[in-house]
Motif scaffolding. Sequence first.
Motif, PDB file in Angstrom:
ATOM      1  N   THR A   1       0.986  -1.208  -0.157  1.00 40.70           N
ATOM      2  CA  THR A   1      -0.173   0.052   0.122  1.00 40.70           C
ATOM      3  C   THR A   1       0.648   1.704   0.033  1.00 40.70           C
ATOM      4  OG1 THR A   1      -1.906  -1.096   1.338  1.00 40.70           O
ATOM      5  CG2 THR A   1      -2.088   0.957   1.068  1.00 40.70           C
ATOM      6  N   PRO A   2       2.030   1.449  -1.014  1.00 45.52           N
ATOM      7  CA  PRO A   2       2.825   2.491  -1.029  1.00 45.52           C
ATOM      8  C   PRO A   2       1.484   3.505  -1.570  1.00 45.52           C
ATOM      9  CG  PRO A   2       2.681   1.701  -3.068  1.00 45.52           C
ATOM     10  CD  PRO A   2       1.603   1.111  -2.341  1.00 45.52           C
ATOM     11  N   THR A   3       1.614   4.943  -0.681  1.00 53.58           N
ATOM     12  CA  THR A   3       0.741   5.952  -0.814  1.00 53.58           C
ATOM     13  C   THR A   3       1.318   7.153  -0.786  1.00 53.58           C
ATOM     14  OG1 THR A   3       1.030   6.255   1.669  1.00 53.58           O
ATOM     15  CG2 THR A   3      -0.888   5.454   1.181  1.00 53.58           C
ATOM     16  N   ALA A   4       2.680   7.534  -1.152  1.00 50.27           N
ATOM     17  CA  ALA A   4       3.439   8.490  -1.253  1.00 50.27           C
ATOM     18  C   ALA A   4       4.965   8.781  -2.049  1.00 50.27           C
ATOM     19  CB  ALA A   4       3.383  10.280   0.151  1.00 50.27           C
ATOM     20  N   VAL A   5       5.149   9.263  -2.329  1.00 57.25           N
ATOM     21  CA  VAL A   5       7.056   9.794  -2.762  1.00 57.25           C
ATOM     22  C   VAL A   5       7.164  10.405  -3.251  1.00 57.25           C
ATOM     23  CG1 VAL A   5       6.043   9.664  -5.831  1.00 57.25           C
ATOM     24  CG2 VAL A   5       8.108   8.286  -4.623  1.00 57.25           C
ATOM     25  N   THR A   6       8.700  11.186  -2.463  1.00 60.42           N
ATOM     26  CA  THR A   6       9.299  12.318  -2.781  1.00 60.42           C
ATOM     27  C   THR A   6      10.589  11.875  -3.674  1.00 60.42           C
ATOM     28  OG1 THR A   6       9.689  14.531  -1.858  1.00 60.42           O
ATOM     29  CG2 THR A   6      10.522  12.476  -0.914  1.00 60.42           C
ATOM     30  N   VAL A   7      11.497  12.533  -3.976  1.00 57.50           N
ATOM     31  CA  VAL A   7      12.490  12.317  -4.661  1.00 57.50           C
ATOM     32  C   VAL A   7      13.305  14.541  -4.038  1.00 57.50           C
ATOM     33  CG1 VAL A   7      14.250  13.479  -6.435  1.00 57.50           C
ATOM     34  CG2 VAL A   7      11.774  12.596  -7.205  1.00 57.50           C
TER      35      VAL A   7
ATOM     36  N   ALA B   1       6.545   6.517   1.052  1.00 59.00           N
ATOM     37  CA  ALA B   1       5.659   5.030   2.225  1.00 59.00           C
ATOM     38  C   ALA B   1       5.067   4.142   1.489  1.00 59.00           C
ATOM     39  CB  ALA B   1       5.454   7.236   2.829  1.00 59.00           C
ATOM     40  N   ASN B   2       5.348   3.247   2.553  1.00 67.57           N
ATOM     41  CA  ASN B   2       4.486   2.050   2.264  1.00 67.57           C
ATOM     42  C   ASN B   2       3.391   1.967   3.631  1.00 67.57           C
ATOM     43  OD1 ASN B   2       6.055   0.537  -0.154  1.00 67.57           O
ATOM     44  ND2 ASN B   2       7.934   1.611   1.317  1.00 67.57           N
ATOM     45  N   GLN B   3       2.225   2.265   3.547  1.00 61.53           N
ATOM     46  CA  GLN B   3       1.645   2.431   4.629  1.00 61.53           C
ATOM     47  C   GLN B   3       1.324   0.756   5.364  1.00 61.53           C
ATOM     48  OE1 GLN B   3      -2.180   4.112   3.594  1.00 61.53           O
ATOM     49  NE2 GLN B   3      -2.423   4.834   6.150  1.00 61.53           N
TER      50      GLN B   3
ATOM     51  N   VAL C   1       9.065   2.247   4.585  1.00 59.89           N
ATOM     52  CA  VAL C   1       9.229   3.690   3.321  1.00 59.89           C
ATOM     53  C   VAL C   1      10.701   2.662   2.562  1.00 59.89           C
ATOM     54  CG1 VAL C   1      10.882   5.508   3.712  1.00 59.89           C
ATOM     55  CG2 VAL C   1       9.924   5.587   4.937  1.00 59.89           C
ATOM     56  N   SER C   2      10.046   2.717   1.554  1.00 58.05           N
ATOM     57  CA  SER C   2      10.771   1.680   0.064  1.00 58.05           C
ATOM     58  C   SER C   2      12.206   3.144  -0.334  1.00 58.05           C
ATOM     59  CB  SER C   2      10.464   1.387  -0.597  1.00 58.05           C
ATOM     60  OG  SER C   2       9.983   0.263  -0.439  1.00 58.05           O
ATOM     61  N   GLY C   3      13.629   2.401  -0.218  1.00 54.71           N
ATOM     62  CA  GLY C   3      14.024   3.747  -0.853  1.00 54.71           C
ATOM     63  C   GLY C   3      14.790   3.469  -2.329  1.00 54.71           C
ATOM     64  N   PHE C   4      15.159   4.646  -3.517  1.00 51.13           N
ATOM     65  CA  PHE C   4      15.242   3.734  -4.560  1.00 51.13           C
ATOM     66  C   PHE C   4      16.650   4.821  -5.390  1.00 51.13           C
ATOM     67  CE2 PHE C   4      11.363   2.515  -4.235  1.00 51.13           C
ATOM     68  CZ  PHE C   4      10.904   1.358  -4.356  1.00 51.13           C
ATOM     69  N   THR C   5      17.790   4.581  -5.887  1.00 50.21           N
ATOM     70  CA  THR C   5      18.798   5.397  -6.054  1.00 50.21           C
ATOM     71  C   THR C   5      18.168   5.696  -8.056  1.00 50.21           C
ATOM     72  OG1 THR C   5      19.851   3.177  -6.980  1.00 50.21           O
ATOM     73  CG2 THR C   5      20.823   4.976  -5.192  1.00 50.21           C
TER      74      THR C   5
ATOM     75  N   ARG D   1       2.427   7.372   5.986  1.00 49.81           N
ATOM     76  CA  ARG D   1       1.227   8.132   4.835  1.00 49.81           C
ATOM     77  C   ARG D   1       1.696   9.255   3.901  1.00 49.81           C
ATOM     78  NH1 ARG D   1      -4.799   8.046   4.293  1.00 49.81           N
ATOM     79  NH2 ARG D   1      -4.812   8.976   2.337  1.00 49.81           N
ATOM     80  N   ALA D   2       3.076   9.912   4.389  1.00 48.78           N
ATOM     81  CA  ALA D   2       3.752  10.699   3.461  1.00 48.78           C
ATOM     82  C   ALA D   2       5.246  10.400   4.093  1.00 48.78           C
ATOM     83  CB  ALA D   2       3.054  11.835   3.637  1.00 48.78           C
ATOM     84  N   VAL D   3       5.924  10.798   2.540  1.00 49.01           N
ATOM     85  CA  VAL D   3       7.500  11.688   3.723  1.00 49.01           C
ATOM     86  C   VAL D   3       7.878  12.587   2.639  1.00 49.01           C
ATOM     87  CG1 VAL D   3       7.428   9.913   0.948  1.00 49.01           C
ATOM     88  CG2 VAL D   3       9.657  10.372   2.924  1.00 49.01           C
ATOM     89  N   THR D   4       8.970  13.629   2.847  1.00 52.56           N
ATOM     90  CA  THR D   4       9.439  13.924   2.763  1.00 52.56           C
ATOM     91  C   THR D   4      10.678  14.156   3.308  1.00 52.56           C
ATOM     92  OG1 THR D   4       8.784  16.487   1.942  1.00 52.56           O
ATOM     93  CG2 THR D   4       9.178  15.941   4.116  1.00 52.56           C
ATOM     94  N   VAL D   5      12.083  15.285   2.059  1.00 55.52           N
ATOM     95  CA  VAL D   5      13.211  15.227   1.913  1.00 55.52           C
ATOM     96  C   VAL D   5      13.128  16.676   2.319  1.00 55.52           C
ATOM     97  CG1 VAL D   5      15.225  14.741   1.793  1.00 55.52           C
ATOM     98  CG2 VAL D   5      13.845  12.930   1.037  1.00 55.52           C
ATOM     99  N   ASP D   6      14.313  17.536   3.567  1.00 56.34           N
ATOM    100  CA  ASP D   6      14.224  18.781   3.344  1.00 56.34           C
ATOM    101  C   ASP D   6      15.486  19.715   2.285  1.00 56.34           C
ATOM    102  OD1 ASP D   6      17.210  19.854   4.671  1.00 56.34           O
ATOM    103  OD2 ASP D   6      17.329  17.527   4.437  1.00 56.34           O
ATOM    104  N   PRO D   7      15.559  20.858   2.265  1.00 56.58           N
ATOM    105  CA  PRO D   7      16.140  21.295   0.800  1.00 56.58           C
ATOM    106  C   PRO D   7      17.679  21.221   0.984  1.00 56.58           C
ATOM    107  CG  PRO D   7      14.527  22.746   1.991  1.00 56.58           C
ATOM    108  CD  PRO D   7      14.483  21.984   2.747  1.00 56.58           C
TER     109      PRO D   7
END
Length: 269
Positions: free
Chosen positions: A21-27, A37-39, A44-48, A70-76
């Motif tokens: 149940t992946p619910t959000a993706v960020t780069v 994000a896998n609810q 959390v799955s990570g990819f190159t 439910r959600a994931v983000t990376v800082d600037p």
Amino acid sequence: AIDGSSGALTSLGAPVATGTTPTAVTVDPSGRFAYVANQGSNNVSGFTINSANGALASVGSPFAAGTGPRAVTVDPSGRWAYVVNQGANSLSTFAVNRLSGGLTAVGSAVAVGTTPRSVTVEPSGRFVYVANETSNNVSVFQINGSTGTLTAVSAPVAVGTNPVSVTVDPSGRFAYVVNQGANTVSVLAINGTTGVLTTVGAPIAAGTSPISISVDPSGQRAYVANFGSNNLSAFTIDGSTGALTALGTFVDASPVSAPYSISTSGVLQ
């Protein structure tokens, strides 16, 4: 792949497996890593990201998060990742390995409001905002620049009914919150010193069951995906006050049902 002239999309192969149940993706800001994000599997799955063809390669096993991420983000800066755990009403902090893309948990998760749905970091990388769906508010945290850990800077700020998405404009002066239960968007001014939010005017109407909002890179337009009315709302942004003015609603030439998420890219034409 995105056509630079027309914006048309071309598939680059079969979908890549994630958790349940992946619910959000960020780069991340460097464009080298992607996180999902896998609810359903509490991780959390990570990819190159292959810079030549966009292909994804898994970064080891998924990284454990809290209940129901439910959600994931990376800082600037690309050093910290933040994951909203909907089932635990919490926000987890992870350090990002800048060589491998791997995640390492930092400290304990911090409490947010009830049923957190969305998280964003403002452009300076000093403050984090979380939209809490069933407590009808937004949590505000300051980031420790050395450790990535979070400290609440105020009580959660009240918005409309069932806020499900929050974003910040490129200037870092205004936050926008989609209130799904009220069919509106709230505008909030950001105190550049403290990160505290202050409401700007009354919420503005969107479509039915708005669920996601994005501000274009120029900071001049905002777009909302309306889950219930199968369309998009567009707004102009007042550069001085952050206030929104409706431009109307739009439907794709080949409309799909229940649009769920929206993102804008490139330079405003």
